[in-house]
Motif scaffolding. Structure first.
Motif, short mmCIF file in Angstrom:
data_model
loop_
_atom_site.label_atom_id
_atom_site.label_comp_id
_atom_site.label_asym_id
_atom_site.label_seq_id
_atom_site.Cartn_x
_atom_site.Cartn_y
_atom_site.Cartn_z
N UNK A 58 0.28 3.13 11.58
CA UNK A 58 1.35 3.67 12.42
C UNK A 58 2.73 3.43 11.79
N UNK A 59 3.63 4.37 12.01
CA UNK A 59 5.01 4.29 11.52
C UNK A 59 5.97 4.68 12.64
N UNK A 60 7.25 4.28 12.48
CA UNK A 60 7.86 3.49 11.42
C UNK A 60 7.16 2.14 11.25
N UNK A 61 7.02 1.70 10.00
CA UNK A 61 6.37 0.43 9.70
C UNK A 61 7.43 -0.59 9.29
N UNK A 62 7.30 -1.80 9.79
CA UNK A 62 8.32 -2.83 9.59
C UNK A 62 7.76 -3.97 8.74
N UNK A 63 8.62 -4.64 8.00
CA UNK A 63 8.23 -5.77 7.17
C UNK A 63 9.38 -6.74 7.01
N UNK A 86 -0.48 -7.17 -5.54
CA UNK A 86 0.36 -7.84 -4.55
C UNK A 86 -0.38 -9.02 -3.92
N UNK A 87 -1.66 -8.88 -3.69
CA UNK A 87 -2.43 -9.99 -3.12
C UNK A 87 -2.48 -11.16 -4.09
N UNK A 88 -2.59 -10.86 -5.38
CA UNK A 88 -2.58 -11.93 -6.38
C UNK A 88 -1.23 -12.64 -6.41
N UNK A 89 -0.18 -11.89 -6.04
CA UNK A 89 1.16 -12.48 -6.01
C UNK A 89 1.45 -13.19 -4.69
N UNK A 92 0.03 -10.94 1.93
CA UNK A 92 -1.06 -10.74 2.88
C UNK A 92 -0.85 -9.41 3.61
N UNK A 93 -1.95 -8.73 3.92
CA UNK A 93 -1.87 -7.41 4.53
C UNK A 93 -2.54 -7.42 5.90
N UNK A 98 -1.99 2.82 2.71
CA UNK A 98 -1.11 2.87 1.55
C UNK A 98 0.35 2.68 1.96
N UNK A 99 0.66 2.95 3.23
CA UNK A 99 2.03 2.77 3.71
C UNK A 99 2.47 1.31 3.59
N UNK A 100 1.59 0.40 3.98
CA UNK A 100 1.95 -1.02 3.91
C UNK A 100 2.10 -1.49 2.46
N UNK A 101 1.27 -0.95 1.57
CA UNK A 101 1.41 -1.29 0.15
C UNK A 101 2.77 -0.82 -0.36
N UNK A 102 3.15 0.41 -0.03
CA UNK A 102 4.45 0.92 -0.46
C UNK A 102 5.58 0.09 0.13
#
Length: 619
Positions: A58-63, A86-89, A92-93, A98-102
């Motif tokens: 769902x969007x808008x997605x916040x971080x 990113x997980x190696x760095x 956490x997801x 793909x939205x959260x990855x971006x």
């Protein structure tokens, strides 16, 4: 696939009601869900067509504990690889999207992450603490993004032109240079739009709007993609094309909803279908349309191609084919409203019918768009190259004299095409000659019906600098024609049917390699798309690679003389002058009459005027 929009207005901050109205205008782009976000004078809106992680994207997605917000339209096909990094760095997801990855990439790297994205996109990324809004568009311009930025501070953006016009402060003055370009090319090349002060974000660029200062620096992130000539054998190049395209298709088969493939009678879609069938874990759904008019109907070729490919598919093919009646005049106003600004490529009609037909069965479809520009599929490349060599044998006035001996029957006839070729020989300069080739009528025709546009008709194209002329033409089409005409049509027509279309040929790895190859690998001894035909010869039906390109045309010229004639006259002689007073009614009537007699084909210009008549003066 989605719709995104937003506006910033310190004098009149957007409210919930405005943002909801923006969502309503983008419902076809995202019928499954919508969301809005407000932060003072800034508002963001999003509508969603759910394709991946149906429950969690769902969007808008916040971080960043609410500091960052993303509204995103598109797909990132390498998001799983990026997520693993990113997980190696230590990231956490909470979703599988793909939205959260971006979002997390943008928080960490900002615009520097853009060259790493394999996909197509248009997005807005907001930093509430830094008071910046980053807008970006993919390197080929698959997904659209319109915006305006006023000296008084107002700013707005949207996936749809019509949505943007609802933002407070959106300029409403018609751009005469853009109108002239529309009549010349049947679309308005970026970055211009039909309104002064409203722009299209160029492919491969980003802008960072700084809310407090009003500054808006532009980032040409696509320039980081360096194209260097390949020194490789033809055989090795074929093998690399096979590998890259196979991987590109495989990436684009990832979806949590039903997926299929567009299949025409040509080479490009057959290659995509063959590769998709190989990688599919279930029978592949393929979609084709046919026409009653045998001059435009490819249904027999589609059936033959599907039958051949079915024998090679591990899980088989389900081929769906439907004969359509594209002469549906009542569809034109609907499509004009969907495009928002003037657009007049008549292949929009079969494109919409194909998308709507596919949407009855699937939510995502793969297509062959981009192959012509990358692998030399257009006849015009050879035509300009031939003229370049022949031009020195005769002065311009002799080319003009030879052209004058042929009837003015329009380029749809054989004599008309020859006449046009000879006229091009009279044009000096390769850029100007290609400009003339890309228009469908002389500037004096436009000046006759709209005298106010005469000062804006002298366009001069500057071709990209490459070692070979035809390579320059392909690069120009990649930057101008592909995003301005082809991808605009595909996006609007598919989104009008709530269908996502994916383009394996525009995978960044495929595109970069194709652009690095010598022209002789693509066009050789009269063969266009040579390397595609040779690479996939074993998978394709015999003779398909040599089949003449037919495109997705429709017999508009005949319809204007028959089934559409009366409604054409009414629209152009009553509706057009009322909404667009710069057009001379008597001159337009003469244009209709010239076409009706059959002596001259004025269908391109008439169709452009017809689509314009469906849009008000203040579009």
């Amino acid at each position: 696939m989605c719709g995104i929009a937003g506006c910033f207005n310190p004098q009149s901050p957007p409210g919930e009601a405005l943002l909801q109205s923006l969502c309503r205008t983008m419902r076809q782009r995202g019928p499954d869900a919508h969301g809005v976000y407000l932060d003072g004078a800034l508002g963001l809106a999003h509508t969603r067509l759910s394709v991946i992680d149906l429950d969690g994207g769902a969007q808008p997605m916040h971080g960043g504990e609410g500091r960052y917000t993303l509204v995103f339209n598109g797909e990132i096909f390498n998001f799983r690889e990026l997520r693993a990094e990113l997980e190696q760095a230590g990231e956490a997801f909470r979703t599988k999207s793909d939205t959260e990855v971006l979002l997390k990439l943008l928080i960490r790297e900002g615009a520097n992450c853009l060259p790493r994205l394999n996909g197509f996109f248009a997005f807005a990324f907001y930093d509430a603490e830094g008071k910046t809004l980053l807008l970006a568009r993919d390197c080929h311009g698959v997904k659209p993004l319109y915006y305006f930025h006023l000296p008084t501070g107002e700013f707005g953006f949207a996936s749809r032109f019509a949505t943007l016009t609802l933002c407070p402060g959106c300029p409403d003055q018609i751009s005469l240079p853009a109108l002239a370009d529309y009549l010349a090319f049947q679309y308005i090349p970026a970055p211009a739009t039909i309104r002064e002060g409203v722009r299209k974000l160029l492919p491969g660029t980003a802008v960072e709007f700084q809310l407090e200062t009003g500054a808006m620096p532009e980032i040409d992130w696509g320039a980081q993609i360096q194209i260097k000539p390949e020194t490789i054998s033809y055989e090795d190049a074929c093998e690399h094309v096979r590998t890259l395209l196979s991987e590109a298709v495989k990436r684009r088969l990832n979806a949590d909803v039903p997926l299929g493939v567009f299949l025409s009678g040509g080479l490009d879609s057959a290659v995509v279908t063959a590769l998709a069938a190989r990688h599919s874990t279930a029978p592949l759904e393929c979609f084709s349309i046919g026409f009653d008019d045998p001059r435009y109907d490819e249904s027999a070729d589609c059936k033959a191609t599907a039958a051949h490919l079915a024998t090679l598919a591990p899980h088989g093919l389900h081929h769906h084919i439907r004969t359509v009646q594209p002469q549906d005049f009542d569809l034109l106003p609907k499509l004009a409203a969907e495009f928002g600004e003037p657009y007049a490529d008549a292949s929009m009609l079969p494109s919409y019918f194909l998308a709507a037909f596919a949407r009855e069965h699937v939510t995502v479809a793969l297509s062959g768009d981009g192959a012509d520009e990358l692998f030399g599929g257009y006849e015009r490349y050879r035509a300009v190259d031939l003229l370049q060599n022949l031009r020195s044998f005769a002065p311009g006035f002799l080319w003009s004299a030879a052209a004058a001996c042929l009837p003015d029957s329009g380029e749809r006839s054989r004599a008309g095409r020859l006449k046009r070729f000879l006229r091009l020989g009279a044009v000096s300069g390769t850029g100007a000659r290609y400009d003339a080739l890309m228009t469908h009528f002389a500037a004096d025709s436009i000046g006759m019906i709209a005298p106010d546009l005469r000062p804006h008709l002298n366009t001069k194209r500057t071709l990209p600098e490459t070692a070979e002329l035809m390579a320059s033409l392909m690069e120009d089409d990649l930057r101008r024609y592909l995003p301005g005409d082809v991808l605009t049509k595909v996006d609007v027509c598919s989104m009008a049917a709530s269908l996502e279309v994916r383009n394996p040929f525009l995978d960044p790895k495929v595109s970069k390699f194709a652009r690095s190859l010598p022209v002789s690998f693509k066009i050789h001894d009269g063969r266009r798309k040579r390397i595609l035909g040779d690479t996939f010869a074993k998978e394709l039906p015999p003779g398909l690679a040599e089949r003449r390109k037919r495109g997705f045309g429709v017999p508009v010229a005949a319809w204007f003389r028959t089934v559409w004639h009366d409604r054409l006259r009414s629209a152009l002689l009553d509706g057009l002058p009322e909404r667009w007073p710069m057009f001379d009614r008597a001159a337009v009537e003469r244009l209709i009459d010239e076409h009706q007699t059959g002596g001259k084909d004025r269908s391109y210009l008439l169709f452009s005027l017809l689509m314009l008549s469906f849009q008000g003066k203040n579009i």
